[in-house]
Structures are given as structure tokens and as C-alpha cells.
Design a protein around this motif. Structure first.
Motif, short mmCIF file in Angstrom:
data_model
loop_
_atom_site.label_atom_id
_atom_site.label_comp_id
_atom_site.label_asym_id
_atom_site.label_seq_id
_atom_site.Cartn_x
_atom_site.Cartn_y
_atom_site.Cartn_z
N ILE A 4 -73.34 -36.01 36.59
CA ILE A 4 -73.95 -34.75 37.01
C ILE A 4 -73.67 -33.67 35.97
O ILE A 4 -72.52 -33.51 35.53
CB ILE A 4 -73.37 -34.31 38.37
CG1 ILE A 4 -73.61 -35.38 39.43
CG2 ILE A 4 -73.97 -32.96 38.80
CD1 ILE A 4 -72.75 -35.23 40.67
N ALA A 5 -74.69 -32.96 35.58
CA ALA A 5 -74.53 -31.79 34.72
C ALA A 5 -74.79 -30.54 35.55
O ALA A 5 -75.79 -30.45 36.26
CB ALA A 5 -75.50 -31.85 33.54
N VAL A 6 -73.86 -29.61 35.47
CA VAL A 6 -74.01 -28.31 36.14
C VAL A 6 -74.05 -27.25 35.05
O VAL A 6 -73.06 -27.04 34.35
CB VAL A 6 -72.87 -28.02 37.12
CG1 VAL A 6 -73.04 -26.65 37.75
CG2 VAL A 6 -72.81 -29.10 38.20
N ILE A 7 -75.18 -26.60 34.91
CA ILE A 7 -75.34 -25.58 33.87
C ILE A 7 -75.30 -24.22 34.53
O ILE A 7 -76.23 -23.83 35.23
CB ILE A 7 -76.63 -25.78 33.07
CG1 ILE A 7 -76.67 -27.21 32.51
CG2 ILE A 7 -76.72 -24.77 31.94
CD1 ILE A 7 -77.89 -27.53 31.68
N GLY A 8 -74.20 -23.53 34.34
CA GLY A 8 -73.96 -22.26 34.99
C GLY A 8 -72.86 -22.40 36.02
O GLY A 8 -73.03 -23.10 37.02
N GLY A 9 -71.73 -21.76 35.76
CA GLY A 9 -70.57 -21.91 36.65
C GLY A 9 -70.27 -20.64 37.43
O GLY A 9 -69.09 -20.36 37.70
#
Length: 281
Positions: A4-9
Motif C-alpha cells: 500500500i502506498a499512502v501519499i500524504g500523511g
């Protein structure tokens, strides 16, 4: 395992990461891209996730990419990573968590065939009680939807809707938490005027809201019947709810949610394009 890639934390991205890990996802399968070094370090130290150098590295080989950046950054971001996604093996599902960016806009900067979904989240994801609505794009099949649904169910309730319903979803659940906060705020203020200490009034109102929500979540529950069960003829509750009706609570809610719906719809239209309807204001 699913990568999973999460762009924006930010709040939504951070809540998503926390919920996924609480739901059993291996932190080493989550790749985060976050511009703020302080926020990136905080999430990495808290959850043990992988700190990606850039968006292209994060999405390379990812099964699902969650775009959790501001709406104005979504299209430029997709333009940056679409080539990597297209060249990868298998289907990488792209899920945008941004309001107002349509599936047409998202798909226009992705390679043909890329499965894209719009997701409308809300802030109770922060406590694992989020509501997420999914609208699948042209190339997203049932397996793609189920894959994203299974991940989002780790942070709350999930509904699959048509994109044309997204503005209504925004009015009900996307912005909905603020309505309840505002109502409880008014209850607290009223409690103070009636003689309670502010902290007492807030505890009473908040606990009442939680209990009422739990009752409404029960299978077969109906808010109309639940309200009737609490209201004895000529009693205290009836005195209050009758006053709400006299003061136009129902009309105010309908007008407020229509305003939210229309604002959401206008955000999704190209600049300068009119709906053809008078605002009536």
C-alpha cells in the motif's frame, strides 16, 4: 501481502495508516510519502512504516495507492506517478481521497485501463469510526472495489455509491460530523445557562450523543421510532422536540445540507462552467 502506498500523511492519511495497522496490516507493507520531515518522522516512529523517498518509489510495485493530498495537488501528483503505475506488473488501484476531483479528471491523467476510485472519507477515521463512500471508475471492477473496501473497513463503515451520488454523500457523511459537533456545542451552551458547569454539560452531552449513535446503529433501528420511544405524551422530551419543530430545525437541516451538496457540486465543475440554475440568493 498487499503493498500500500499512502501519499500524504495529514489527518486523513495518518488516520488511514493507523487504522490499517490496527486492523492487522503489516507496517512494512505501507509506504508513506509526506513532505513535512517532522510529520514523516512522527508517523514512521509511531507505526514503523516505510518512509519512501518520493511518490514514484512509493507506488512502484504497489497494489493500492491512496492519494491523501489536497484537491489542487491530485492531478499534478497523478501526472507524476501515472507512468510508473502503468509500467508496473498487475493492476495498481488508485484511490483518491480528495473532494471535488471527478473520476473523469482522475482518469484523464492515468493510462487507459488504470482502475481508479473516488473515496469520500470523514474525520471520525481518526478514532476508527470513519465513514468512507467509494465510487468506482470505468476500469475498476468488483475485485478492485472489494480490495479497497476491505482496507477501508479497518477504519470504519464503507458504502459503495455511484459518482453522481458523491455530492449527497458529502452533505450527509463527509461534512456530517461538523453538524453533530455544532449541535452538541449548542447543547453544552444551553446546559451552562441552565446551571451546569461547562465540563459537566460537555460530558453529559457527549456521552448522550455516543449512546444515541450506538442505538441508531443497531440492526433495524429507525430514528423516528427511537425518538418516539423516548417521548412520553405531554412529557419533557416532547416539550423539547416540539420546540425544535416550531423553531424550524428540520427546515434548517435540509437547507444546510442542500448548501453543502451544492458547494460540493460546484467544486467538481470546471472553472467558469455554470449549472444553468439560479442560486436564488
Amino acid at each position: 501481502m498487499t503493498r500500500i502506498a499512502v501519499i500524504g500523511g495529514g489527518k486523513i492519511g495518518g488516520a488511514l495508516i493507523g487504522g490499517l495497522i490496527d486492523g492487522g496490516v503489516d507496517p512494512k507493507c505501507i509506504y508513506l510519502v509526506q513532505r513535512s520531515p517532522e510529520r514523516r518522522k512522527a508517523l514512521r516512529d509511531m507505526y514503523g512504516i516505510v518512509d519512501a523517498d518520493d511518490a514514484e518509489q512509493a507506488v512502484d510495485g504497489a497494489d493500492v495507492v491512496f492519494l491523501c493530498v489536497k484537491p489542487h495537488g491530485i492531478v499534478p501528483l497523478l501526472e507524476e506517478i501515472s507512468g510508473v503505475i502503468d509500467e508496473g506488473e498487475g493492476d495498481t488501484v488508485v484511490a483518491s481521497m480528495a473532494a471535488g476531483i471527478t473520476l473523469d479528471e482522475l482518469e484523464s491523467v492515468c493510462a487507459v485501463g488504470t482502475p481508479v476510485l473516488r473515496v469520500m472519507p470523514n474525520t471520525p477515521m481518526l478514532v476508527g469510526r470513519g465513514v468512507n463512500a467509494i465510487a468506482p471508475g470505468r476500469f475498476a471492477n468488483d475485485d478492485h472495489v472489494d480490495q479497497v473496501r476491505s482496507l477501508l473497513e479497518k477504519v470504519g463503515h464503507v458504502e459503495v455509491v455511484e459518482e453522481k451520488q458523491m455530492d449527497a454523500v458529502t452533505a450527509v457523511s463527509g461534512s456530517g460530523p461538523a453538524y453533530f459537533f455544532q449541535f452538541v456545542e449548542a447543547m453544552v451552551d444551553s446546559g451552562v445557562t441552565l446551571g451546569l458547569k461547562r465540563d459537566q454539560a460537555q460530558r453529559l452531552a457527549t456521552a448522550t450523543a455516543l449512546g444515541a449513535a450506538e442505538m441508531m446503529m443497531a440492526e433495524g433501528a429507525d430514528p423516528v421510532n427511537l425518538r418516539a420511544d423516548v417521548s412520553s405524551p405531554g412529557g419533557t422530551t416532547a416539550a423539547a422536540t416540539s420546540t425544535f419543530e416550531e423553531e424550524g430545525l428540520r427546515r434548517a437541516v435540509i437547507r444546510a445540507m442542500r448548501a453543502c451538496h451544492d458547494k460540493s457540486a460546484s467544486m467538481g465543475r470546471p472553472a467558469g462552467k455554470s449549472s444553468g440554475k439560479s442560486s436564488g440568493k
